[in-house]
Design a protein around this motif. Structure first.
Motif, PDB file in Angstrom:
ATOM      1  N   ILE A 253       0.835  -1.205   0.000  1.00 56.33           N
ATOM      2  CA  ILE A 253       0.000   0.000   0.000  1.00 56.33           C
ATOM      3  C   ILE A 253       0.869   1.255   0.000  1.00 56.33           C
ATOM      4  CG2 ILE A 253      -1.620   1.360   1.386  1.00 56.33           C
ATOM      5  CD1 ILE A 253      -2.874  -1.281   2.291  1.00 56.33           C
ATOM      6  N   GLU A 254       1.902   1.279   0.824  1.00 54.40           N
ATOM      7  CA  GLU A 254       2.784   2.442   0.876  1.00 54.40           C
ATOM      8  C   GLU A 254       3.482   2.654  -0.461  1.00 54.40           C
ATOM      9  OE1 GLU A 254       3.138   4.820   3.200  1.00 54.40           O
ATOM     10  OE2 GLU A 254       1.389   3.776   4.042  1.00 54.40           O
ATOM     11  N   GLU A 255       3.873   1.560  -1.114  1.00 51.18           N
ATOM     12  CA  GLU A 255       4.542   1.667  -2.409  1.00 51.18           C
ATOM     13  C   GLU A 255       3.579   2.196  -3.465  1.00 51.18           C
ATOM     14  OE1 GLU A 255       8.296   1.693  -3.762  1.00 51.18           O
ATOM     15  OE2 GLU A 255       7.668   0.893  -1.802  1.00 51.18           O
ATOM     16  N   ALA A 256       2.324   1.771  -3.390  1.00 49.49           N
ATOM     17  CA  ALA A 256       1.306   2.265  -4.327  1.00 49.49           C
ATOM     18  C   ALA A 256       1.099   3.767  -4.152  1.00 49.49           C
ATOM     19  CB  ALA A 256      -0.003   1.513  -4.113  1.00 49.49           C
ATOM     20  N   LYS A 257       1.108   4.246  -2.921  1.00 46.91           N
ATOM     21  CA  LYS A 257       0.970   5.682  -2.662  1.00 46.91           C
ATOM     22  C   LYS A 257       2.129   6.461  -3.284  1.00 46.91           C
ATOM     23  CE  LYS A 257      -1.585   5.245   1.707  1.00 46.91           C
ATOM     24  NZ  LYS A 257      -1.544   5.498   3.170  1.00 46.91           N
ATOM     25  N   LYS A 258       3.328   5.927  -3.154  1.00 45.90           N
ATOM     26  CA  LYS A 258       4.498   6.582  -3.738  1.00 45.90           C
ATOM     27  C   LYS A 258       4.404   6.589  -5.263  1.00 45.90           C
ATOM     28  CE  LYS A 258       7.625   5.066  -0.032  1.00 45.90           C
ATOM     29  NZ  LYS A 258       8.808   4.221   0.274  1.00 45.90           N
ATOM     30  N   ALA A 259       3.942   5.480  -5.819  1.00 49.00           N
ATOM     31  CA  ALA A 259       3.873   5.352  -7.269  1.00 49.00           C
ATOM     32  C   ALA A 259       2.903   6.353  -7.881  1.00 49.00           C
ATOM     33  CB  ALA A 259       3.463   3.926  -7.647  1.00 49.00           C
ATOM     34  N   LEU A 260       1.835   6.679  -7.160  1.00 51.34           N
ATOM     35  CA  LEU A 260       0.799   7.551  -7.716  1.00 51.34           C
ATOM     36  C   LEU A 260       1.113   9.038  -7.543  1.00 51.34           C
ATOM     37  CD1 LEU A 260      -1.871   6.783  -9.158  1.00 51.34           C
ATOM     38  CD2 LEU A 260      -3.067   7.472  -7.071  1.00 51.34           C
ATOM     39  N   GLN A 261       2.141   9.373  -6.815  1.00 53.74           N
ATOM     40  CA  GLN A 261       2.475  10.796  -6.623  1.00 53.74           C
ATOM     41  C   GLN A 261       2.680  11.507  -7.962  1.00 53.74           C
ATOM     42  OE1 GLN A 261       5.947  10.772  -4.080  1.00 53.74           O
ATOM     43  NE2 GLN A 261       4.770  10.247  -2.254  1.00 53.74           N
ATOM     44  N   PRO A 262       2.228  12.787  -8.078  1.00 53.25           N
ATOM     45  CA  PRO A 262       1.828  13.693  -6.993  1.00 53.25           C
ATOM     46  C   PRO A 262       0.381  13.558  -6.539  1.00 53.25           C
ATOM     47  CG  PRO A 262       1.745  14.855  -9.052  1.00 53.25           C
ATOM     48  CD  PRO A 262       2.264  13.467  -9.379  1.00 53.25           C
ATOM     49  N   PHE A 263      -0.379  12.596  -7.094  1.00 53.40           N
ATOM     50  CA  PHE A 263      -1.749  12.407  -6.645  1.00 53.40           C
ATOM     51  C   PHE A 263      -1.761  11.674  -5.310  1.00 53.40           C
ATOM     52  CE2 PHE A 263      -2.175  12.163 -11.409  1.00 53.40           C
ATOM     53  CZ  PHE A 263      -2.689  13.440 -11.559  1.00 53.40           C
ATOM     54  N   THR A 264      -2.819  11.897  -4.540  1.00 58.13           N
ATOM     55  CA  THR A 264      -2.965  11.202  -3.269  1.00 58.13           C
ATOM     56  C   THR A 264      -3.715   9.893  -3.483  1.00 58.13           C
ATOM     57  OG1 THR A 264      -5.053  12.333  -2.787  1.00 58.13           O
ATOM     58  CG2 THR A 264      -3.006  13.367  -1.999  1.00 58.13           C
ATOM     59  N   LEU A 265      -3.491   8.957  -2.586  1.00 60.79           N
ATOM     60  CA  LEU A 265      -4.147   7.645  -2.694  1.00 60.79           C
ATOM     61  C   LEU A 265      -4.382   7.092  -1.300  1.00 60.79           C
ATOM     62  CD1 LEU A 265      -5.109   5.184  -4.368  1.00 60.79           C
ATOM     63  CD2 LEU A 265      -2.756   4.340  -4.296  1.00 60.79           C
ATOM     64  N   LYS A 266      -5.613   6.660  -1.064  1.00 58.94           N
ATOM     65  CA  LYS A 266      -5.955   6.014   0.196  1.00 58.94           C
ATOM     66  C   LYS A 266      -6.811   4.787  -0.097  1.00 58.94           C
ATOM     67  CE  LYS A 266      -8.560   6.654   4.505  1.00 58.94           C
ATOM     68  NZ  LYS A 266      -9.400   7.587   5.296  1.00 58.94           N
ATOM     69  N   PHE A 267      -6.449   3.670   0.487  1.00 63.04           N
ATOM     70  CA  PHE A 267      -7.236   2.450   0.337  1.00 63.04           C
ATOM     71  C   PHE A 267      -8.215   2.351   1.504  1.00 63.04           C
ATOM     72  CE2 PHE A 267      -3.957   1.284  -2.633  1.00 63.04           C
ATOM     73  CZ  PHE A 267      -4.622   0.486  -3.556  1.00 63.04           C
ATOM     74  N   LYS A 268      -9.498   2.511   1.211  1.00 64.13           N
ATOM     75  CA  LYS A 268     -10.527   2.352   2.231  1.00 64.13           C
ATOM     76  C   LYS A 268     -10.708   0.874   2.580  1.00 64.13           C
ATOM     77  CE  LYS A 268     -14.205   4.928   1.813  1.00 64.13           C
ATOM     78  NZ  LYS A 268     -15.416   5.553   1.224  1.00 64.13           N
ATOM     79  N   THR A 269     -10.612   0.024   1.564  1.00 66.37           N
ATOM     80  CA  THR A 269     -10.620  -1.425   1.759  1.00 66.37           C
ATOM     81  C   THR A 269      -9.624  -2.040   0.800  1.00 66.37           C
ATOM     82  OG1 THR A 269     -12.337  -1.853   0.096  1.00 66.37           O
ATOM     83  CG2 THR A 269     -13.078  -1.414   2.361  1.00 66.37           C
ATOM     84  N   VAL A 270      -9.106  -3.204   1.135  1.00 59.74           N
ATOM     85  CA  VAL A 270      -8.240  -3.972   0.236  1.00 59.74           C
ATOM     86  C   VAL A 270      -8.858  -5.347   0.064  1.00 59.74           C
ATOM     87  CG1 VAL A 270      -5.977  -5.035  -0.093  1.00 59.74           C
ATOM     88  CG2 VAL A 270      -6.139  -2.731   0.877  1.00 59.74           C
ATOM     89  N   ASP A 271      -9.280  -5.658  -1.161  1.00 58.02           N
ATOM     90  CA  ASP A 271      -9.884  -6.960  -1.444  1.00 58.02           C
ATOM     91  C   ASP A 271      -8.830  -8.028  -1.703  1.00 58.02           C
ATOM     92  OD1 ASP A 271     -12.428  -5.856  -1.272  1.00 58.02           O
ATOM     93  OD2 ASP A 271     -12.503  -5.380  -3.394  1.00 58.02           O
ATOM     94  N   TRP A 272      -7.736  -7.605  -2.320  1.00 64.96           N
ATOM     95  CA  TRP A 272      -6.741  -8.599  -2.776  1.00 64.96           C
ATOM     96  C   TRP A 272      -5.455  -7.883  -3.137  1.00 64.96           C
ATOM     97  CZ3 TRP A 272      -4.783  -8.697  -7.894  1.00 64.96           C
ATOM     98  CH2 TRP A 272      -4.032  -9.820  -8.261  1.00 64.96           C
ATOM     99  N   TRP A 273      -4.332  -8.521  -2.895  1.00 65.20           N
ATOM    100  CA  TRP A 273      -3.062  -7.985  -3.365  1.00 65.20           C
ATOM    101  C   TRP A 273      -2.111  -9.144  -3.621  1.00 65.20           C
ATOM    102  CZ3 TRP A 273       1.662  -8.658  -0.827  1.00 65.20           C
ATOM    103  CH2 TRP A 273       1.588  -9.203   0.469  1.00 65.20           C
ATOM    104  N   THR A 274      -1.137  -8.907  -4.458  1.00 63.51           N
ATOM    105  CA  THR A 274      -0.167  -9.946  -4.770  1.00 63.51           C
ATOM    106  C   THR A 274       1.127  -9.328  -5.271  1.00 63.51           C
ATOM    107  OG1 THR A 274       0.181 -12.007  -6.010  1.00 63.51           O
ATOM    108  CG2 THR A 274      -0.861 -10.214  -7.192  1.00 63.51           C
TER     109      THR A 274
END
Length: 600
Positions: A253-274
């Protein structure tokens, strides 16, 4: 416990389910085993994108409507670089033409499986056996004897004529059959994470976003069913070296936030990750020992960069199932089964060659073949690769080689816009009297049969040709006399449906139901002159098998004579005291009596 069926399908994912569904729909008995218990399977994630050609095929199998009620429709996309909107970087979801399914459908694998399974259960009472693992199989008296280990009732023996391995990249069927998986495993890792998100990125629910990140390369942003979003990107090598397989959801999740910069990103729920590794591998064979087939990820593995894993596997399923059903039903010769590998394996090879480029540039690196170019740029290479393979990735441009058993060679003097081996285009027609247009492909469904499209052109100019075609059709030399129940017919007339009847317009009874090409657009799309007409033979998978003139019915018969079983077989009941002979169309049978000698 012991079961006996025509085909054992190993793997309860989309490919295995669709294979079983098609076979059952075509009258073939099946049994499906899936090693994972349904309740413990990954409920979300995995494959999500369904391409236009796949949607066409699923529509012919009565599945697309249900999927459309679940999935997210995508037309076009938006791209960003460093937070600024730029030109779109992929061609996967834009510029889709020549189909009424001119969009991508994003529907997570769980729901795709549910739809196919429900369809399968309408045709098969056996359903899917979950928590059932293939242990071994052997060949006994031209049959496959498979040992299945179940979690609830111990071992199960299944005897079948064929076994299909659709059991993923670690296929047990492929392993037991001794089929090599050739290729390479690359030390690159990708992240995929699905969930409900909040972001300040504009047009976040547009469908697909291509995001260029200075730190993480090309980022995938895809809107999914039920309001979810998928974020995907290449895992930085440094993070993998630091964490490896101990990487956590929070890390992702933290890496996804960094990847999307300069946009903000928050996961309200996580269904699946791999986090998964990238590799491109292709099975050396798709069929061994005559009775063992593999398909889907069991036959080919690659990254999800072009979203072709499930689509290619579903095409495998459709291709294999009609051929296998045709042989098992006594309609088609066994030679047809060999064409499964010759048609499908080269397609997988093309996808893997594309993926070798995509999997490198997605991480912001330059592929080896471009390193001598000082101006090489990963984003430009990615765009060029997607554009060059657009027809492959949509599935609309997939074709099979001419001159093979099931694909005739087109004569050089023909001027048609379609040729054998290509997909048969969908066009609009009208019923007699009714002015509402109908899609050609909605007028028939995939039933394991060849569809003869008689484009009769303008009857005032083609009446003699139509009559000649009809006369051949009714002659003893016609394929109509074959015992195989493998043909269906549609007649298409160029002209108005305002008044009159089909038979009166044609001058002879029509083959199958007649529909009108009122504005001539259907004839034009196929490149058929309305003053000449033509017959298009569509294979059971919607691909064109051959094209012939209205006056050349013998050409159609020559095509079918290569692989359709023409012999008429009759069953007769002979009692012990029966002294009468029996006449057979062909062949010889032996009959054992209760007492006395065998009769031949």
């Amino acid at each position: 416990m012991e079961q006996e069926v025509d085909v054992l399908v190993c793997g309860g994912g989309p490919v295995g389910l669709l294979t079983a569904y098609c076979l059952a729909r075509y009258g073939v008995s099946t049994y499906v085993v899936e090693q994972h218990e349904r309740a413990k399977q990954t409920m979300y994630g995995r494959a999500a994108m369904i391409a236009p050609r796949t949607l066409e095929m699923l529509d012919q199998l009565d599945l697309t409507d249900a999927l459309g009620q679940i999935g997210f429709v995508v037309r076009g996309q938006v791209s960003y670089k460093d937070g600024v909107r730029t030109e779109s970087k992929t061609a996967a979801s834009s510029n889709i033409t020549d189909t009424f399914f001119d969009y991508l459908l994003l529907c997570r694998q769980r729901y795709t499986e549910d739809v196919i399974r429900e369809g399968y259960e309408k045709y098969s009472k056996k359903g899917v056996k979950y928590g059932a693992r293939l242990v071994d199989f052997s060949l006994e008296n031209s049959k496959v004897r498979s040992t299945i280990e179940t979690q609830e009732s111990g071992q199960l023996t299944i005897r079948s004529k064929y076994i299909v391995g659709a059991d993923g990249g670690r296929s047990k069927v492929r392993e037991l059959a001794g089929i090599l998986l050739e290729g390479e495993h690359i030390n690159r890792h990708w992240i995929r994470i699905d969930g409900i998100v909040e972001t300040n990125m504009p047009e976040a629910r547009r469908g697909i976003c291509g995001i260029q990140s200075a730190s993480h390369g090309s980022i995938l942003w895809a809107c999914l069913d039920h309001g979810a979003t998928r974020v995907g990107f290449a895992l930085p090598r440094k993070l993998w070296e630091e964490r490896g397989e101990s990487i956590t959801r929070e890390d992702v999740i933290e890496e996804a936030k960094k990847a999307l910069q300069p946009f903000t990103l928050k996961f309200k729920t996580v269904d699946w990750w791999t986090v998964y590794s990238v590799g491109q591998r292709l099975a050396a064979k798709y069929r061994v020992n005559d009775c063992v087939f593999i398909s889907g990820d069991a036959a080919h593995t690659h990254s999800s960069g072009a979203a072709q894993g499930m689509n290619t596997g579903l095409h495998d399923a459709v291709n294999l199932s009609w051929k296998l059903a045709g042989y098992l039903n006594g309609w088609l010769s066994e030679d047809v089964l060999e064409t499964y590998a010759t048609e499908r394996r080269p397609i997988a090879q093309r996808i893997i060659e594309q993926d070798k480029i995509i999997s490198v540039v997605t991480g912001g690196e330059i592929p080896e073949q471009f390193k001598d170019d000082p101006d090489a740029d990963p984003n430009k290479i990615l765009t060029q690769t997607y554009e060059a393979n657009a027809s492959l990735n949509t599935g609309l441009g997939i074709s099979y080689p001419q001159g093979s058993l099931l694909v005739a060679s087109l004569k050089s003097d023909e001027v048609l816009k379609v040729v054998p081996g290509q997909r048969a285009p969908d066009v609009l027609l009208q019923k007699p009297g009714i002015r509402i247009p109908l899609r050609l492909q909605s007028l028939f469904k995939f039933k394991g049969k060849f569809t003869l499209l008689s484009f009769c052109g303008d009857p005032d100019k083609t009446r003699s040709s139509v009559k000649e075609w009809q006369q051949f059709f009714d002659s003893p030399d016609s394929f109509k006399n074959y015992s195989a129940d493998v043909f269906q017919y549609i007649t298409i007339v160029a002209g108005s449906n305002e008044s009159g009847s089909p038979d009166e317009h044609l001058g002879v009874p029509s083959l199958g139901n007649t529909f009108y090409d009122v504005d001539g657009s259907a004839h034009k799309r196929y490149g058929i002159p309305t003053e000449k007409g033509a017959v298009i033979v569509m294979r059971p998978d919607g691909m064109i098998g051959t094209v012939c003139n209205l006056m050349d019915g013998k050409e159609a018969s020559r095509y079918f004579a290569q692989f359709v079983i023409a012999r008429k077989e009759k069953s007769i009941d002979i009692h012990n005291d029966d002294k009468q002979g029996a006449v057979l169309a062909a062949g010889e049978i032996s009959l054992a009596t209760d007492n006395g000698p065998q009769w031949t």
